[in-house]
Design an enzyme around this catalytic site. Structure first.
Site, short mmCIF file in Angstrom:
data_model
loop_
_atom_site.label_atom_id
_atom_site.label_comp_id
_atom_site.label_asym_id
_atom_site.label_seq_id
_atom_site.Cartn_x
_atom_site.Cartn_y
_atom_site.Cartn_z
N SER A 70 -10.25 -10.63 1.24
CA SER A 70 -10.52 -10.67 -0.20
C SER A 70 -9.32 -11.07 -1.05
O SER A 70 -9.48 -11.26 -2.26
CB SER A 70 -11.06 -9.33 -0.68
OG SER A 70 -12.40 -9.16 -0.25
N LYS A 235 -3.75 -7.74 -5.52
CA LYS A 235 -5.08 -8.03 -4.95
C LYS A 235 -5.07 -7.66 -3.49
O LYS A 235 -4.21 -8.12 -2.73
CB LYS A 235 -5.45 -9.51 -5.11
CG LYS A 235 -6.84 -9.82 -4.56
CD LYS A 235 -7.93 -9.19 -5.42
CE LYS A 235 -9.27 -9.08 -4.69
NZ LYS A 235 -9.37 -7.87 -3.87
N THR A 236 -6.03 -6.86 -3.12
CA THR A 236 -6.14 -6.39 -1.74
C THR A 236 -7.14 -7.24 -0.94
O THR A 236 -7.90 -8.02 -1.50
CB THR A 236 -6.63 -4.93 -1.71
OG1 THR A 236 -7.89 -4.85 -2.40
CG2 THR A 236 -5.62 -4.02 -2.41
N GLY A 237 -7.13 -7.03 0.35
CA GLY A 237 -8.11 -7.65 1.23
C GLY A 237 -8.19 -6.87 2.52
O GLY A 237 -7.16 -6.51 3.08
#
Length: 301
Positions: A70, A235-237
């Site tokens: 993501s 922003k993570t993923g």
């Protein structure tokens, strides 16, 4: 003659100062490498790191293709922003979403809020759902608004960023788990993306910056390694697991230090460790980078 000698001494002093600063930065970078090595230890994972603050620059495993998961929603939001600006569309423009476009078998706070109805929502709010809440349905709708996944890849390359590939949507990755590896990036490439978004004086991505400051996912990742009171935009993923292996657990962000932005990217690939261990590893690497940032500040003085 005396003037010549005076100039020679001046250049010698300048050269000595430059060498001393370079040695100080090298010593700091060496300590950072040692710290990160001790953090990773014998953990069953592959870790990539890119970090930059002032004159400090550090990379680890920058030739490895890490799946973005993501984190690529940052790239999507950038492409949508460019498309809106190109077409003269306001972020407050409302789009209509038929309830059939909101897939049930995917992570989607948007669908949870509107389980059985069509939605009228602004593009800005779609971006917030996609980036800050990592909503997969919102992401794929934004990809369509941008002009397709190929346009997202092409636009990011037009900014001078390389060392990545984006070819898959959330829907295609959920249909075939192996495709999550197709959206990949070198750590430094993601660092370059962050530097574009947060470039001083560049207001193109002001909306995205604000959204990233409000990210609700991954509070135990980069934010957990940052002292209280310091702003973090990130922003993570992360992926599901197959056979106990997590394809990716990532965070990429900007820590807004008094002396300027500190850019940090930590990618974890094919981890056999628990989610909490992955997150703690990212937080620990963040603390190590910030200690290096303090070292870099000292080297400048």
């Amino acid at each position: 003659m005396k003037h010549y000698r005076h100039g020679t001494c001046l250049w010698q002093r300048l050269a000595t100062a430059v060498v001393a600063a370079l040695c100080a930065h090298a010593a700091c970078a060496s300590k950072l490498a040692e710290r990160i090595d001790s953090i990773i230890g014998d953990k069953k994972m592959t870790v990539g790191v890119a970090a930059e603050y002032a004159d400090m620059h550090f990379v680890l495993n920058d030739s490895v293709r890490f799946p973005l998961l993501s984190v690529f929603k940052t790239h999507v939001a950038m492409a949508v922003t460019a498309r809106m600006q190109m077409d003269g569309i306001s972020p407050d423009s409302v789009v209509h979403i038929d309830k059939g476009r909101l897939k049930k078998d995917t992570y989607s706070p948007l669908r949870q809020k509107h389980p059985d109805s069509d939605i009228d929502i602004t593009i800005a709010e779609l971006m917030r759902y996609s980036v800050a809440e990592s909503d997969n349905n919102a992401c794929d709708i934004l990809i369509d608004l941008a002009g397709g996944i190929d346009y997202v890849d092409m636009y990011i390359r037009s900014l001078g960023v390389s060392g990545f590939s984006i070819s898959e949507t959330e829907a295609s990755m959920h249909a075939n788990r192996q495709l999550c590896y197709a959206n990949w990036s070198y750590p430094e490439s993601m660092l370059d993306v962050l530097k574009v978004v947060f470039a001083p004086g560049d207001t193109r991505f002001a909306l995205l910056r604000g959204i990233m400051l409000g990210t609700s996912t991954g509070r135990d990742k980069i934010p957990a390694g940052v002292p209280e009171g310091i702003a973090v935009a990130h922003k993570t993923g992360s992926s599901d697991r197959a056979g106990g292996i997590k394809a990716a657990d990532n965070d990429a962000g900007v820590v807004m230090l008094p002396g300027g932005n500190c850019y940090i990217v930590v990618f974890i690939m094919d981890s056999a460790e628990t989610d909490s261990t992955n997150a703690a590893t990212i937080a620990a690497i963040t603390r190590a980078v910030l200690a290096e940032a303090g070292c870099a500040d000292s080297a400048k003085q």
